[in-house]
Design a protein around this motif. Structure first.
Motif, PDB file in Angstrom:
ATOM      1  N   LYS A 122      46.400 -33.064  32.065  1.00 49.67           N
ATOM      2  CA  LYS A 122      47.496 -32.393  32.780  1.00 49.67           C
ATOM      3  C   LYS A 122      48.821 -32.598  32.047  1.00 49.67           C
ATOM      4  O   LYS A 122      49.600 -31.654  31.896  1.00 49.67           O
ATOM      5  CB  LYS A 122      47.588 -32.952  34.210  1.00 49.67           C
ATOM      6  N   ARG A 123      49.070 -33.821  31.570  1.00 49.22           N
ATOM      7  CA  ARG A 123      50.313 -34.087  30.833  1.00 49.22           C
ATOM      8  C   ARG A 123      50.388 -33.249  29.559  1.00 49.22           C
ATOM      9  O   ARG A 123      51.428 -32.679  29.241  1.00 49.22           O
ATOM     10  CB  ARG A 123      50.422 -35.579  30.491  1.00 49.22           C
ATOM     11  N   ILE A 124      49.277 -33.183  28.833  1.00 48.23           N
ATOM     12  CA  ILE A 124      49.249 -32.398  27.592  1.00 48.23           C
ATOM     13  C   ILE A 124      49.499 -30.925  27.896  1.00 48.23           C
ATOM     14  O   ILE A 124      50.331 -30.272  27.247  1.00 48.23           O
ATOM     15  CB  ILE A 124      47.913 -32.586  26.843  1.00 48.23           C
ATOM     16  N   LEU A 125      48.796 -30.394  28.886  1.00 44.91           N
ATOM     17  CA  LEU A 125      48.916 -28.965  29.195  1.00 44.91           C
ATOM     18  C   LEU A 125      50.311 -28.602  29.683  1.00 44.91           C
ATOM     19  O   LEU A 125      50.855 -27.556  29.319  1.00 44.91           O
ATOM     20  CB  LEU A 125      47.862 -28.539  30.215  1.00 44.91           C
ATOM     21  N   THR A 126      50.910 -29.453  30.491  1.00 48.37           N
ATOM     22  CA  THR A 126      52.260 -29.198  30.986  1.00 48.37           C
ATOM     23  C   THR A 126      53.262 -29.211  29.832  1.00 48.37           C
ATOM     24  O   THR A 126      54.161 -28.362  29.756  1.00 48.37           O
ATOM     25  CB  THR A 126      52.649 -30.226  32.064  1.00 48.37           C
ATOM     26  N   SER A 127      53.085 -30.143  28.919  1.00 47.09           N
ATOM     27  CA  SER A 127      53.944 -30.195  27.744  1.00 47.09           C
ATOM     28  C   SER A 127      53.777 -28.925  26.897  1.00 47.09           C
ATOM     29  O   SER A 127      54.770 -28.335  26.438  1.00 47.09           O
ATOM     30  CB  SER A 127      53.615 -31.437  26.911  1.00 47.09           C
ATOM     31  N   LEU A 128      52.530 -28.493  26.717  1.00 46.25           N
ATOM     32  CA  LEU A 128      52.273 -27.279  25.940  1.00 46.25           C
ATOM     33  C   LEU A 128      52.906 -26.065  26.602  1.00 46.25           C
ATOM     34  O   LEU A 128      53.452 -25.189  25.917  1.00 46.25           O
ATOM     35  CB  LEU A 128      50.777 -27.057  25.754  1.00 46.25           C
ATOM     36  N   GLN A 129      52.842 -25.993  27.924  1.00 51.76           N
ATOM     37  CA  GLN A 129      53.454 -24.854  28.613  1.00 51.76           C
ATOM     38  C   GLN A 129      54.954 -24.797  28.335  1.00 51.76           C
ATOM     39  O   GLN A 129      55.493 -23.733  28.050  1.00 51.76           O
ATOM     40  CB  GLN A 129      53.210 -24.933  30.119  1.00 51.76           C
ATOM     41  N   ASN A 130      55.615 -25.935  28.414  1.00 54.09           N
ATOM     42  CA  ASN A 130      57.050 -25.973  28.142  1.00 54.09           C
ATOM     43  C   ASN A 130      57.339 -25.582  26.700  1.00 54.09           C
ATOM     44  O   ASN A 130      58.288 -24.834  26.426  1.00 54.09           O
ATOM     45  CB  ASN A 130      57.614 -27.361  28.452  1.00 54.09           C
ATOM     46  N   GLU A 131      56.532 -26.070  25.775  1.00 50.31           N
ATOM     47  CA  GLU A 131      56.749 -25.751  24.368  1.00 50.31           C
ATOM     48  C   GLU A 131      56.468 -24.274  24.072  1.00 50.31           C
ATOM     49  O   GLU A 131      57.119 -23.682  23.206  1.00 50.31           O
ATOM     50  CB  GLU A 131      55.898 -26.657  23.477  1.00 50.31           C
ATOM     51  N   LEU A 132      55.513 -23.678  24.770  1.00 47.73           N
ATOM     52  CA  LEU A 132      55.240 -22.263  24.541  1.00 47.73           C
ATOM     53  C   LEU A 132      56.423 -21.386  24.949  1.00 47.73           C
ATOM     54  O   LEU A 132      56.630 -20.318  24.377  1.00 47.73           O
ATOM     55  CB  LEU A 132      53.956 -21.831  25.250  1.00 47.73           C
ATOM     56  N   PHE A 133      57.222 -21.832  25.913  1.00 45.49           N
ATOM     57  CA  PHE A 133      58.451 -21.103  26.233  1.00 45.49           C
ATOM     58  C   PHE A 133      59.394 -21.131  25.032  1.00 45.49           C
ATOM     59  O   PHE A 133      60.055 -20.135  24.721  1.00 45.49           O
ATOM     60  CB  PHE A 133      59.147 -21.703  27.460  1.00 45.49           C
ATOM     61  N   VAL A 134      59.447 -22.257  24.350  1.00 45.18           N
ATOM     62  CA  VAL A 134      60.290 -22.390  23.164  1.00 45.18           C
ATOM     63  C   VAL A 134      59.775 -21.476  22.051  1.00 45.18           C
ATOM     64  O   VAL A 134      60.549 -20.783  21.379  1.00 45.18           O
ATOM     65  CB  VAL A 134      60.349 -23.860  22.701  1.00 45.18           C
ATOM     66  N   VAL A 135      58.451 -21.449  21.862  1.00 41.90           N
ATOM     67  CA  VAL A 135      57.852 -20.573  20.855  1.00 41.90           C
ATOM     68  C   VAL A 135      58.189 -19.116  21.169  1.00 41.90           C
ATOM     69  O   VAL A 135      58.605 -18.355  20.289  1.00 41.90           O
ATOM     70  CB  VAL A 135      56.322 -20.781  20.768  1.00 41.90           C
ATOM     71  N   GLY A 136      58.028 -18.721  22.423  1.00 43.87           N
ATOM     72  CA  GLY A 136      58.347 -17.351  22.818  1.00 43.87           C
ATOM     73  C   GLY A 136      59.807 -17.015  22.565  1.00 43.87           C
ATOM     74  O   GLY A 136      60.134 -15.912  22.110  1.00 43.87           O
ATOM     75  N   ALA A 137      60.693 -17.966  22.836  1.00 43.31           N
ATOM     76  CA  ALA A 137      62.118 -17.737  22.591  1.00 43.31           C
ATOM     77  C   ALA A 137      62.381 -17.524  21.101  1.00 43.31           C
ATOM     78  O   ALA A 137      63.134 -16.631  20.715  1.00 43.31           O
ATOM     79  CB  ALA A 137      62.944 -18.905  23.118  1.00 43.31           C
ATOM     80  N   ASP A 138      61.749 -18.339  20.261  1.00 39.92           N
ATOM     81  CA  ASP A 138      61.941 -18.168  18.817  1.00 39.92           C
ATOM     82  C   ASP A 138      61.365 -16.841  18.339  1.00 39.92           C
ATOM     83  O   ASP A 138      61.951 -16.183  17.474  1.00 39.92           O
ATOM     84  CB  ASP A 138      61.302 -19.326  18.040  1.00 39.92           C
ATOM     85  N   GLU A 172      59.364 -20.520  10.315  1.00 38.62           N
ATOM     86  CA  GLU A 172      58.057 -20.932   9.794  1.00 38.62           C
ATOM     87  C   GLU A 172      57.363 -21.949  10.693  1.00 38.62           C
ATOM     88  O   GLU A 172      56.138 -22.025  10.716  1.00 38.62           O
ATOM     89  CB  GLU A 172      58.174 -21.476   8.375  1.00 38.62           C
ATOM     90  N   ASN A 173      58.135 -22.709  11.442  1.00 42.85           N
ATOM     91  CA  ASN A 173      57.529 -23.684  12.348  1.00 42.85           C
ATOM     92  C   ASN A 173      56.793 -23.010  13.499  1.00 42.85           C
ATOM     93  O   ASN A 173      55.872 -23.587  14.059  1.00 42.85           O
ATOM     94  CB  ASN A 173      58.571 -24.676  12.860  1.00 42.85           C
ATOM     95  N   CYS A 174      57.194 -21.785  13.864  1.00 44.22           N
ATOM     96  CA  CYS A 174      56.458 -21.037  14.893  1.00 44.22           C
ATOM     97  C   CYS A 174      55.038 -20.763  14.425  1.00 44.22           C
ATOM     98  O   CYS A 174      54.082 -20.952  15.186  1.00 44.22           O
ATOM     99  CB  CYS A 174      57.145 -19.703  15.191  1.00 44.22           C
ATOM    100  N   LEU A 175      54.918 -20.304  13.194  1.00 47.86           N
ATOM    101  CA  LEU A 175      53.585 -20.002  12.657  1.00 47.86           C
ATOM    102  C   LEU A 175      52.740 -21.269  12.583  1.00 47.86           C
ATOM    103  O   LEU A 175      51.563 -21.265  12.959  1.00 47.86           O
ATOM    104  CB  LEU A 175      53.710 -19.349  11.280  1.00 47.86           C
ATOM    105  N   LYS A 176      53.326 -22.349  12.113  1.00 50.25           N
ATOM    106  CA  LYS A 176      52.595 -23.618  12.030  1.00 50.25           C
ATOM    107  C   LYS A 176      52.187 -24.093  13.424  1.00 50.25           C
ATOM    108  O   LYS A 176      51.066 -24.560  13.634  1.00 50.25           O
ATOM    109  CB  LYS A 176      53.445 -24.684  11.334  1.00 50.25           C
ATOM    110  N   TYR A 177      53.122 -23.984  14.377  1.00 46.95           N
ATOM    111  CA  TYR A 177      52.845 -24.426  15.737  1.00 46.95           C
ATOM    112  C   TYR A 177      51.669 -23.643  16.330  1.00 46.95           C
ATOM    113  O   TYR A 177      50.762 -24.228  16.924  1.00 46.95           O
ATOM    114  CB  TYR A 177      54.093 -24.279  16.623  1.00 46.95           C
ATOM    115  N   LEU A 178      51.691 -22.325  16.174  1.00 45.50           N
ATOM    116  CA  LEU A 178      50.615 -21.503  16.728  1.00 45.50           C
ATOM    117  C   LEU A 178      49.272 -21.864  16.094  1.00 45.50           C
ATOM    118  O   LEU A 178      48.240 -21.896  16.778  1.00 45.50           O
ATOM    119  CB  LEU A 178      50.922 -20.020  16.540  1.00 45.50           C
TER     120      LEU A 178
END
Length: 178
Positions: free
Chosen positions: A54-70, A145-151
C-alpha cells in the motif's frame, strides 16, 4: 469553478504555458495513459494489499501525477519539470529490495495470480503504452529525460511487485509454455 470549461469542445486541450494541441496529439496519449495507470493503481489499492505494498502504490500514484505534469509541459528547459534522477533511483532501490525476496526468473511468466498482482500486471502494461507514446513525443519534441527513465523503471517495479504480492499470497509464478 465548474468542472466543464467548454474550451475542449473543438477537439483541443491545454498544455502548460497556454499551449493548445489536438486531443489526438501523442503527448495527450502519453499522459492520458499515465492517468489510466494511476487509476489502475487505485483499483489495486481498493483490494486492500498489505501495508508495505500500500505504501509503495500510494507513493507511485503521487509520483505519476508528477510524471503527467512533466509530460504536459512542452518546455523541457523549464524549471517546472519535476521528475528527477532521484525518483528513478528510488524505484531501482525498491526493485533491488523486492528482488532479494524472489527466485530468479529462468522463464517468462504469465500475468495473473492474486487480484492485486493481476491489477499490477495490468498497470504495468498500461505504463508500457504510456512509455511508447512518450518515446513518440520525444522523437519530435524533447521530453524531460527522467520521465522516460521513470516510465521504464516503474514498469519493471510493477512486474517485480506483482511477483512479490503473488509470493506473499502463496501463488507461484505461472510459467509461459511455448
Amino acid at each position: 469553478m465548474k468542472i466543464y470549461t467548454k474550451t475542449g469542445d473543438d477537439g483541443t486541450t491545454g498544455l502548460q504555458g497556454d499551449v493548445r494541441v489536438l486531443k489526438s496529439d501523442p503527448r495527450i496519449f502519453a499522459y492520458g495513459a499515465v492517468d489510466e495507470a494511476n487509476a489502475s493503481l487505485g483499483l489495486a489499492l481498493s483490494h486492500n494489499p498489505n501495508e508495505a505494498t500500500k505504501r509503495i502504490l500510494t507513493s507511485l500514484q503521487n509520483e505519476l501525477f508528477v510524471v503527467g505534469a512533466d509530460l504536459s509541459n512542452p518546455n523541457t528547459d523549464d524549471s517546472k519539470n519535476r521528475v528527477t534522477s532521484q525518483m528513478v533511483a528510488n524505484l531501482e532501490q525498491i526493485i533491488d529490495t523486492l528482488e532479494t525476496q524472489l527466485e530468479p526468473l529462468k522463464n517468462f511468466i504469465l500475468p495473473g495470480g492474486d487480484i492485486v498482482a493481476s491489477q499490477l500486471h495490468l498497470t504495468r502494461a498500461i505504463i508500457r503504452r504510456a512509455e511508447s507514446y512518450a518515446v513518440i513525443v520525444n522523437q519530435s519534441e524533447s521530453l524531460n529525460e527522467n520521465c522516460l527513465k521513470y516510465l521504464n523503471r516503474i514498469s519493471d517495479l510493477l512486474f517485480v511487485l506483482a511477483r512479490t504480492v503473488n509470493k506473499s499470497k502463496g501463488n507461484p509464478d505461472t510459467l509461459w509454455k511455448s
